[in-house]
Design a protein around this motif. Sequence first.
Motif, PDB file in Angstrom:
ATOM      1  N   ASN A   1      49.547  61.383 -52.932  1.00 12.60           N
ATOM      2  CA  ASN A   1      50.420  61.658 -51.793  1.00 12.60           C
ATOM      3  C   ASN A   1      49.776  62.646 -50.830  1.00 12.60           C
ATOM      4  OD1 ASN A   1      52.454  59.948 -52.447  1.00 12.60           O
ATOM      5  ND2 ASN A   1      53.677  61.464 -53.501  1.00 12.60           N
ATOM      6  N   ALA A   2      49.049  63.617 -51.363  1.00  5.00           N
ATOM      7  CA  ALA A   2      48.388  64.590 -50.491  1.00  5.00           C
ATOM      8  C   ALA A   2      47.316  63.918 -49.637  1.00  5.00           C
ATOM      9  CB  ALA A   2      47.780  65.711 -51.333  1.00  5.00           C
ATOM     10  N   VAL A   3      46.600  62.959 -50.231  1.00  2.00           N
ATOM     11  CA  VAL A   3      45.593  62.222 -49.466  1.00  2.00           C
ATOM     12  C   VAL A   3      46.237  61.446 -48.323  1.00  2.00           C
ATOM     13  CG1 VAL A   3      43.938  60.340 -49.593  1.00  2.00           C
ATOM     14  CG2 VAL A   3      43.955  62.074 -51.344  1.00  2.00           C
ATOM     15  N   VAL A   4      47.361  60.801 -48.608  1.00  2.00           N
ATOM     16  CA  VAL A   4      48.048  60.032 -47.563  1.00  2.00           C
ATOM     17  C   VAL A   4      48.577  60.965 -46.477  1.00  2.00           C
ATOM     18  CG1 VAL A   4      49.950  58.470 -47.132  1.00  2.00           C
ATOM     19  CG2 VAL A   4      48.584  58.194 -49.150  1.00  2.00           C
ATOM     20  N   VAL A   5      49.088  62.130 -46.886  1.00  4.13           N
ATOM     21  CA  VAL A   5      49.593  63.089 -45.897  1.00  4.13           C
ATOM     22  C   VAL A   5      48.461  63.574 -44.996  1.00  4.13           C
ATOM     23  CG1 VAL A   5      50.502  65.418 -45.674  1.00  4.13           C
ATOM     24  CG2 VAL A   5      51.611  63.818 -47.169  1.00  4.13           C
TER      25      VAL A   5
ATOM     26  N   LEU B   1      57.945  65.201 -49.312  1.00  3.89           N
ATOM     27  CA  LEU B   1      59.186  65.226 -50.102  1.00  3.89           C
ATOM     28  C   LEU B   1      59.006  64.480 -51.424  1.00  3.89           C
ATOM     29  CD1 LEU B   1      62.116  66.239 -49.839  1.00  3.89           C
ATOM     30  CD2 LEU B   1      62.703  63.985 -48.989  1.00  3.89           C
ATOM     31  N   PHE B   2      58.283  63.338 -51.386  1.00  3.70           N
ATOM     32  CA  PHE B   2      58.029  62.598 -52.625  1.00  3.70           C
ATOM     33  C   PHE B   2      57.210  63.440 -53.602  1.00  3.70           C
ATOM     34  CE2 PHE B   2      58.036  58.471 -49.966  1.00  3.70           C
ATOM     35  CZ  PHE B   2      59.390  58.578 -49.815  1.00  3.70           C
TER      36      PHE B   2
ATOM     37  N   THR C   1      55.763  60.812 -33.668  1.00  2.00           N
ATOM     38  CA  THR C   1      56.982  61.136 -34.414  1.00  2.00           C
ATOM     39  C   THR C   1      57.058  60.359 -35.720  1.00  2.00           C
ATOM     40  OG1 THR C   1      58.070  61.499 -32.308  1.00  2.00           O
ATOM     41  CG2 THR C   1      59.472  61.261 -34.232  1.00  2.00           C
ATOM     42  N   VAL C   2      56.719  59.064 -35.655  1.00  2.00           N
ATOM     43  CA  VAL C   2      56.791  58.244 -36.868  1.00  2.00           C
ATOM     44  C   VAL C   2      55.786  58.721 -37.903  1.00  2.00           C
ATOM     45  CG1 VAL C   2      56.368  55.936 -37.777  1.00  2.00           C
ATOM     46  CG2 VAL C   2      57.746  56.232 -35.748  1.00  2.00           C
ATOM     47  N   LEU C   3      54.578  59.048 -37.458  1.00  4.50           N
ATOM     48  CA  LEU C   3      53.560  59.493 -38.413  1.00  4.50           C
ATOM     49  C   LEU C   3      53.940  60.826 -39.040  1.00  4.50           C
ATOM     50  CD1 LEU C   3      50.254  58.579 -36.569  1.00  4.50           C
ATOM     51  CD2 LEU C   3      51.316  57.402 -38.461  1.00  4.50           C
ATOM     52  N   LEU C   4      54.472  61.734 -38.231  1.00  3.81           N
ATOM     53  CA  LEU C   4      54.869  63.023 -38.798  1.00  3.81           C
ATOM     54  C   LEU C   4      56.062  62.869 -39.730  1.00  3.81           C
ATOM     55  CD1 LEU C   4      54.406  65.442 -35.784  1.00  3.81           C
ATOM     56  CD2 LEU C   4      53.043  65.277 -37.849  1.00  3.81           C
ATOM     57  N   ALA C   5      56.979  61.960 -39.413  1.00  7.51           N
ATOM     58  CA  ALA C   5      58.116  61.724 -40.303  1.00  7.51           C
ATOM     59  C   ALA C   5      57.649  61.132 -41.627  1.00  7.51           C
ATOM     60  CB  ALA C   5      59.121  60.791 -39.626  1.00  7.51           C
ATOM     61  N   ALA C   6      56.680  60.211 -41.555  1.00 13.05           N
ATOM     62  CA  ALA C   6      56.140  59.640 -42.791  1.00 13.05           C
ATOM     63  C   ALA C   6      55.430  60.706 -43.618  1.00 13.05           C
ATOM     64  CB  ALA C   6      55.192  58.489 -42.470  1.00 13.05           C
ATOM     65  N   ALA C   7      54.697  61.607 -42.938  1.00 15.93           N
ATOM     66  CA  ALA C   7      54.037  62.690 -43.660  1.00 15.93           C
ATOM     67  C   ALA C   7      55.053  63.593 -44.346  1.00 15.93           C
ATOM     68  CB  ALA C   7      53.157  63.494 -42.704  1.00 15.93           C
ATOM     69  N   GLY C   8      56.141  63.899 -43.635  1.00 14.72           N
ATOM     70  CA  GLY C   8      57.197  64.693 -44.250  1.00 14.72           C
ATOM     71  C   GLY C   8      57.838  63.995 -45.432  1.00 14.72           C
ATOM     72  N   ALA C   9      58.000  62.679 -45.323  1.00 14.68           N
ATOM     73  CA  ALA C   9      58.570  61.921 -46.440  1.00 14.68           C
ATOM     74  C   ALA C   9      57.646  61.959 -47.652  1.00 14.68           C
ATOM     75  CB  ALA C   9      58.820  60.475 -46.005  1.00 14.68           C
ATOM     76  N   PHE C  10      56.343  61.843 -47.411  1.00 17.12           N
ATOM     77  CA  PHE C  10      55.420  61.889 -48.549  1.00 17.12           C
ATOM     78  C   PHE C  10      55.372  63.271 -49.176  1.00 17.12           C
ATOM     79  CE2 PHE C  10      53.695  57.813 -47.112  1.00 17.12           C
ATOM     80  CZ  PHE C  10      53.483  57.212 -48.332  1.00 17.12           C
TER      81      PHE C  10
ATOM     82  N   VAL D   1      57.806  56.746 -56.454  1.00 18.92           N
ATOM     83  CA  VAL D   1      58.357  58.021 -56.920  1.00 18.92           C
ATOM     84  C   VAL D   1      59.603  57.792 -57.770  1.00 18.92           C
ATOM     85  CG1 VAL D   1      59.467  60.132 -56.138  1.00 18.92           C
ATOM     86  CG2 VAL D   1      57.358  59.406 -55.115  1.00 18.92           C
ATOM     87  N   VAL D   2      60.449  56.866 -57.335  1.00 20.56           N
ATOM     88  CA  VAL D   2      61.643  56.546 -58.129  1.00 20.56           C
ATOM     89  C   VAL D   2      61.229  55.999 -59.492  1.00 20.56           C
ATOM     90  CG1 VAL D   2      63.623  55.011 -58.261  1.00 20.56           C
ATOM     91  CG2 VAL D   2      63.164  56.236 -56.173  1.00 20.56           C
TER      92      VAL D   2
END
Lengths: 144, 94
Positions: free
Chosen positions: B48-52, B20-21, B9-18, A23-24
Motif C-alpha cells: 500500500n505504501a508503494v501505491v501511495v 486508510l487501508f 483530487t481523485v489521485l489524492l483521494a485514492a492515496a488517502g484511501a490506501f 484489506v477486507v
Amino acid sequence: MTPVELVAILLVVAGTFFGLVAVVGIVRLPDLYTRAHATSKSDTLGIILTLGGVALVLGADVSVAKTVILGIFLFVTNPTAAHAITRAAYDQDITPWMRGDGRHAIDESAGPVAGNDTGQPTTGNDAPQSPAGNDAAQSAEGDQ
Amino acid sequence: MAVSGIIDTVLLAAAGAFVLFAIVLVYRIVAGPTMQDRVIAVNGIGTNAVVVLALLAAALDQPGFLDVALVYGMLNFLMSIAISKFTVERGGVI
C-alpha cells in the motif's frame, strides 16, 4: 476532460476498490492461507489497476517507464512473497482452517466459525504436532 | 504535464484511501495469531505504501517519488523472502 483522463480516473477508482477487497479479506478471513490468497490476488489486481491509472495521468515521460517497471515488479513479487510466507507456514506445520471444526483443526474447543479471532494455537516455534493436527482434522471432518 | 484539478483530487483521494487501508491492516499485525499472519499484513502495508508513493508522484508532480517507490517495493519483497527463509531454516527471527 479528455477520454484518457476519464479512463485514468476509472482505473484508479477500480484499483482502490480492489485494494479495499484485499484489506477486507486480510481482516475477515479465518486463516493464514486464505489471507495470503486475498493479499496475493486482490491486492495485486488493485496495484496493477492503480499504477495503470497513474501511468495514464503521467503522460509521455520517463516516469511512465518507471511506473510500468514498478507495476511489473509488483506483479511478479507480490504473489511470490505471499507464496513464500505460506510455504514457510506450511513447513512450520500450521494446519489449514477446515470446515465444520470451529476456528482451527487442533483447537477442538473453539467457538463457531465466525467471530473467533484468537484460536490458533500452533505458533511457529512449537511446531512438532503436525500428524496429530492432521489426524484431528480428518476425524473432525469425518464426524460431519 | 497538464493535469486538471479533478484528476489531482481523485489521485489524492485514492492515496488517502490506501493510507486508510494500511491503518486497518495494523489490526492484523496486532491480532494475527501466528507470525506469518503478521508478516503478510506487513507485506500488505508495504505494498500500500508503494501505491501511495506512486499516486503522490502523479498528483503532486514529483517524479522522484517513483524512485522511492521502486526501492521500497524491492526492500518489501526482500523482507518477506528473508523472513520466510529464516523461519524455515532457523525457527524464526521474530
